[in-house]
Design an enzyme around this catalytic site. Structure first.
Site: not given
Ligand code: G4P
Ligand code: MG
Length: 186
Positions: A96, A98, A100, A154, A158
């Site tokens: 993945d 990040v 977070d 971050i 993309w």
């Molecule tokens: P984790 O397990 O990776 O810590 O995920 P978490 O559920 O905490 O993260 C919720 C969403 O927020 C995730 O997107 C994660 O990629 C996105 N996110 C968290 N921090 C950042 C950051 O600093 N920058 C960006 N750009 N995104 C962040 P997701 O629901 O997986 O959606 P997708 O964007 O991967 O499609």
């Molecule tokens: Mg993600």
């Protein structure tokens, strides 16, 4: 600073992944399959395939269902039904972008463990140094963040509307950090 952002270019993503691939192989982990968590893990997964050529299975996990409503827990919006039986006894490289809150990653790990793989290694571009909402189960012994960063937002390439501007902002950030005597090791 609260509004501080970390800009990342495609070049940087590529270099971070190349470095990670070497680290994983050098550590003796030879995966059978790559599992990419979408959508952020898709591009990193494709790049890692250049260095570790294994089949990629894509999964989608989100706090939002297809109705766009926010859930209590992450849920599967796309899963690997056809191949999940084939994970038994296999070495899985989970990727993945990040780490977070760790909620999505830990949920995905839990689901994958139910198919009894031999081992799962977790790979991410950035780990945010912060209190996590959940921890990984003890089965996770290999955890490879390409970079450890503060809890800042971050900006991934993309998500950029203007990719030249993204590169410019990254360069500007590097110059600013150099002046402040900080260095991002890429
Ligand atoms: P984790 O397990 O990776 O810590 O995920 P978490 O559920 O905490 O993260 C919720 C969403 O927020 C995730 O997107 C994660 O990629 C996105 N996110 C968290 N921090 C950042 C950051 O600093 N920058 C960006 N750009 N995104 C962040 P997701 O629901 O997986 O959606 P997708 O964007 O991967 O499609
Ligand atoms: Mg993600």
């Amino acid at each position: 600073m609260a509004e501080e952002k970390l800009y990342v270019s495609y070049n940087t993503v590529h270099k971070l992944i190349k470095k990670l691939a070497k680290k994983i192989l050098d550590s003796g982990f030879d995966p059978d399959v790559i599992v990419a968590i979408g959508s952020g893990g898709f591009i990193p997964a494709r790049i890692i395939k250049t260095f570790i050529n294994r089949p990629i299975y894509a999964v989608g996990i989100s706090y939002y269902g297809i109705d766009h409503k926010h859930r209590e827990h992450p849920t599967k919006i796309q899963w690997i039904d056809e191949v999940q039986g084939q994970l038994r006894g296999k070495k899985v490289l989970l990727i993945d972008e990040v780490d977070d809150t760790r909620a999505t990653l830990a949920y995905c790990v839990g689901e994958l463990l139910s198919y009894e793989p031999e081992e799962i290694a977790v790979l991410i571009l950035h780990n945010k140094i912060k209190q996590k909402d959940v921890e990984f189960p003890p089965e996770i012994k290999r955890y490879y963040p390409a970079m450890e960063v503060e809890d800042v937002w971050i900006k991934y390439p993309w998500d950029a509307d203007d990719i030249d501007e993204q590169e410019r902002l990254e360069k500007e950030m590097f110059e600013r950090m150099k002046k402040e005597g900080k260095e991002l090791l890429i």
